[in-house]
Motif scaffolding. Sequence first.
Motif, PDB file in Angstrom:
ATOM      1  N   PRO A 147      -0.665  -8.161 -70.022  1.00 53.66           N
ATOM      2  CA  PRO A 147      -0.931  -9.272 -70.709  1.00 53.66           C
ATOM      3  C   PRO A 147      -0.389 -10.466 -69.914  1.00 53.66           C
ATOM      4  O   PRO A 147       1.023 -10.415 -69.696  1.00 53.66           O
ATOM      5  N   ASP A 148      -0.975 -11.523 -69.385  1.00 58.96           N
ATOM      6  CA  ASP A 148      -0.484 -12.582 -68.971  1.00 58.96           C
ATOM      7  C   ASP A 148       0.629 -12.379 -67.548  1.00 58.96           C
ATOM      8  O   ASP A 148       1.335 -13.030 -67.400  1.00 58.96           O
ATOM      9  N   HIS A 149       0.096 -11.232 -66.963  1.00 59.12           N
ATOM     10  CA  HIS A 149       0.772 -10.958 -65.837  1.00 59.12           C
ATOM     11  C   HIS A 149      -0.524 -10.459 -64.802  1.00 59.12           C
ATOM     12  O   HIS A 149      -1.075  -9.267 -65.103  1.00 59.12           O
ATOM     13  N   GLY A 150      -0.539 -10.875 -63.663  1.00 58.91           N
ATOM     14  CA  GLY A 150      -1.602 -10.332 -62.754  1.00 58.91           C
ATOM     15  C   GLY A 150      -2.951 -10.932 -62.930  1.00 58.91           C
ATOM     16  O   GLY A 150      -4.033 -10.192 -62.704  1.00 58.91           O
ATOM     17  N   ALA A 151      -3.268 -12.077 -64.010  1.00 58.30           N
ATOM     18  CA  ALA A 151      -4.522 -12.213 -64.328  1.00 58.30           C
ATOM     19  C   ALA A 151      -4.802 -13.649 -63.502  1.00 58.30           C
ATOM     20  O   ALA A 151      -4.120 -14.360 -63.074  1.00 58.30           O
ATOM     21  N   GLY A 152      -6.161 -13.831 -63.394  1.00 58.78           N
ATOM     22  CA  GLY A 152      -6.628 -14.973 -62.796  1.00 58.78           C
ATOM     23  C   GLY A 152      -6.703 -14.935 -61.333  1.00 58.78           C
ATOM     24  O   GLY A 152      -6.544 -13.967 -60.691  1.00 58.78           O
TER      25      GLY A 152
ATOM     26  N   VAL B  58       1.366  -5.704 -58.037  1.00 60.71           N
ATOM     27  CA  VAL B  58       1.620  -6.211 -59.686  1.00 60.71           C
ATOM     28  C   VAL B  58       0.933  -5.366 -60.546  1.00 60.71           C
ATOM     29  O   VAL B  58      -0.220  -4.937 -60.273  1.00 60.71           O
ATOM     30  N   ILE B  59       1.673  -4.860 -61.370  1.00 62.85           N
ATOM     31  CA  ILE B  59       0.940  -3.949 -62.338  1.00 62.85           C
ATOM     32  C   ILE B  59       0.551  -5.158 -63.557  1.00 62.85           C
ATOM     33  O   ILE B  59       1.376  -5.431 -64.284  1.00 62.85           O
TER      34      ILE B  59
ATOM     35  N   ILE C 112     -15.496 -17.305 -67.685  1.00 65.86           N
ATOM     36  CA  ILE C 112     -16.262 -15.836 -67.644  1.00 65.86           C
ATOM     37  C   ILE C 112     -15.334 -14.827 -67.444  1.00 65.86           C
ATOM     38  O   ILE C 112     -14.629 -14.741 -66.288  1.00 65.86           O
ATOM     39  N   PRO C 113     -15.372 -13.857 -68.290  1.00 65.89           N
ATOM     40  CA  PRO C 113     -14.305 -12.669 -68.240  1.00 65.89           C
ATOM     41  C   PRO C 113     -14.414 -11.794 -67.129  1.00 65.89           C
ATOM     42  O   PRO C 113     -15.654 -11.477 -66.893  1.00 65.89           O
ATOM     43  N   LEU C 114     -13.598 -11.124 -66.322  1.00 64.16           N
ATOM     44  CA  LEU C 114     -13.736 -10.236 -65.418  1.00 64.16           C
ATOM     45  C   LEU C 114     -13.361  -8.856 -66.309  1.00 64.16           C
ATOM     46  O   LEU C 114     -11.980  -8.803 -66.404  1.00 64.16           O
ATOM     47  N   LEU C 115     -13.946  -8.008 -66.277  1.00 67.41           N
ATOM     48  CA  LEU C 115     -13.936  -6.725 -66.894  1.00 67.41           C
ATOM     49  C   LEU C 115     -13.300  -5.783 -65.924  1.00 67.41           C
ATOM     50  O   LEU C 115     -14.104  -5.309 -64.986  1.00 67.41           O
ATOM     51  N   VAL C 116     -12.137  -5.014 -65.855  1.00 66.14           N
ATOM     52  CA  VAL C 116     -11.743  -4.291 -64.695  1.00 66.14           C
ATOM     53  C   VAL C 116     -11.451  -2.901 -65.343  1.00 66.14           C
ATOM     54  O   VAL C 116     -10.441  -2.832 -66.212  1.00 66.14           O
ATOM     55  N   ARG C 117     -12.039  -1.586 -64.741  1.00 70.95           N
ATOM     56  CA  ARG C 117     -11.745  -0.444 -65.346  1.00 70.95           C
ATOM     57  C   ARG C 117     -10.334   0.040 -65.199  1.00 70.95           C
ATOM     58  O   ARG C 117      -9.628  -0.367 -64.031  1.00 70.95           O
ATOM     59  N   ALA C 118      -9.613   0.761 -66.075  1.00 74.48           N
ATOM     60  CA  ALA C 118      -8.386   1.312 -65.958  1.00 74.48           C
ATOM     61  C   ALA C 118      -8.082   2.288 -64.620  1.00 74.48           C
ATOM     62  O   ALA C 118      -9.147   2.950 -64.392  1.00 74.48           O
ATOM     63  N   GLY C 119      -7.008   1.994 -63.897  1.00 74.39           N
ATOM     64  CA  GLY C 119      -6.846   2.943 -62.675  1.00 74.39           C
ATOM     65  C   GLY C 119      -7.302   2.000 -61.413  1.00 74.39           C
ATOM     66  O   GLY C 119      -7.086   2.589 -60.260  1.00 74.39           O
ATOM     67  N   SER C 120      -8.024   1.117 -61.763  1.00 76.84           N
ATOM     68  CA  SER C 120      -8.440   0.265 -60.461  1.00 76.84           C
ATOM     69  C   SER C 120      -7.079  -0.463 -59.542  1.00 76.84           C
ATOM     70  O   SER C 120      -6.063  -0.800 -60.265  1.00 76.84           O
ATOM     71  N   ILE C 121      -7.504  -0.540 -58.293  1.00 74.62           N
ATOM     72  CA  ILE C 121      -6.403  -1.015 -57.323  1.00 74.62           C
ATOM     73  C   ILE C 121      -7.259  -2.372 -56.591  1.00 74.62           C
ATOM     74  O   ILE C 121      -8.334  -1.971 -56.079  1.00 74.62           O
ATOM     75  N   LEU C 122      -6.892  -3.535 -57.025  1.00 77.26           N
ATOM     76  CA  LEU C 122      -7.597  -4.604 -56.370  1.00 77.26           C
ATOM     77  C   LEU C 122      -6.665  -5.301 -55.451  1.00 77.26           C
ATOM     78  O   LEU C 122      -6.018  -6.055 -55.830  1.00 77.26           O
ATOM     79  N   PRO C 123      -7.280  -5.243 -54.341  1.00 78.21           N
ATOM     80  CA  PRO C 123      -6.350  -6.309 -53.087  1.00 78.21           C
ATOM     81  C   PRO C 123      -6.904  -7.607 -53.278  1.00 78.21           C
ATOM     82  O   PRO C 123      -7.926  -7.800 -53.192  1.00 78.21           O
ATOM     83  N   MET C 124      -5.955  -8.382 -53.200  1.00 76.74           N
ATOM     84  CA  MET C 124      -6.147  -9.808 -53.226  1.00 76.74           C
ATOM     85  C   MET C 124      -5.754 -10.474 -51.883  1.00 76.74           C
ATOM     86  O   MET C 124      -4.325 -10.413 -51.972  1.00 76.74           O
ATOM     87  N   GLY C 125      -6.068 -11.003 -51.202  1.00 81.21           N
ATOM     88  CA  GLY C 125      -5.635 -11.647 -49.769  1.00 81.21           C
ATOM     89  C   GLY C 125      -5.440 -13.101 -49.813  1.00 81.21           C
ATOM     90  O   GLY C 125      -5.921 -13.729 -50.866  1.00 81.21           O
TER      91      GLY C 125
ATOM     92  N   ARG D 201      -3.087  -5.537 -57.087  1.00 78.11           N
ATOM     93  CA  ARG D 201      -3.288  -5.742 -58.499  1.00 78.11           C
ATOM     94  C   ARG D 201      -3.593  -4.245 -58.979  1.00 78.11           C
ATOM     95  O   ARG D 201      -4.557  -3.770 -58.684  1.00 78.11           O
ATOM     96  N   ILE D 202      -2.830  -3.420 -59.659  1.00 81.24           N
ATOM     97  CA  ILE D 202      -2.860  -2.021 -60.406  1.00 81.24           C
ATOM     98  C   ILE D 202      -3.178  -2.400 -61.842  1.00 81.24           C
ATOM     99  O   ILE D 202      -2.187  -2.930 -62.591  1.00 81.24           O
ATOM    100  N   TYR D 203      -4.300  -1.859 -62.204  1.00 77.89           N
ATOM    101  CA  TYR D 203      -4.756  -1.940 -63.615  1.00 77.89           C
ATOM    102  C   TYR D 203      -4.405  -0.615 -64.275  1.00 77.89           C
ATOM    103  O   TYR D 203      -5.186   0.531 -64.063  1.00 77.89           O
ATOM    104  N   PRO D 204      -3.261  -0.425 -64.886  1.00 79.16           N
ATOM    105  CA  PRO D 204      -2.839   0.888 -65.530  1.00 79.16           C
ATOM    106  C   PRO D 204      -3.584   1.553 -66.440  1.00 79.16           C
ATOM    107  O   PRO D 204      -4.616   0.667 -66.990  1.00 79.16           O
ATOM    108  N   GLY D 205      -3.474   2.502 -66.889  1.00 79.64           N
ATOM    109  CA  GLY D 205      -4.369   3.307 -67.937  1.00 79.64           C
ATOM    110  C   GLY D 205      -5.123   4.413 -67.233  1.00 79.64           C
ATOM    111  O   GLY D 205      -5.542   5.245 -68.394  1.00 79.64           O
TER     112      GLY D 205
END
Length: 131
Positions: free
Chosen positions: A104-109, A100-101, A9-22, A39-43
């Motif tokens: 593609p193939d960096h910071g996914a999953g 992690v910025i 299932i794809p997870l769509l994240v808005r540009a500019g989001s900061i997602l903490p993963m513990g 995880r920082i989603y640039p844009g």
Amino acid sequence: MADAPIDKIPLLVRAGSILPMGPFIQYAAEKPADPIELRIYPGANGDFLLYEDENDTYDYEKGVFATIAFHWDDGKRQLSIGARKGSYPGMPTKRSFSVVIVGPDHGAGIADTPKADQMVQYSGEQQRVQF
């Protein structure tokens, strides 16, 4: 269009989001959430407020908790980490943020990203990190 095979299932994240993963834990007080992967989603610019408390009491209702504000400035490619506000018993005085910025193939999953773009040592004071 998102690549969405039948078993994922794809997870769509808005540009500019900061997602903490513990780290993976079984229960709230198992171990401190350190390091935290940010995880920082640039844009676009973005903000996030990290909230922490004792995990196993109702003292948060009395204001016994701490927060840390984060701001991503996309134009400057800069992460601002605010001064910690508040405290609680047993609060870690120092934290490690694995930043992690996402690309593609960096910071996914769901798994930790093997190589962070930068490790930040945080002791409660405001700081800025340039990328």
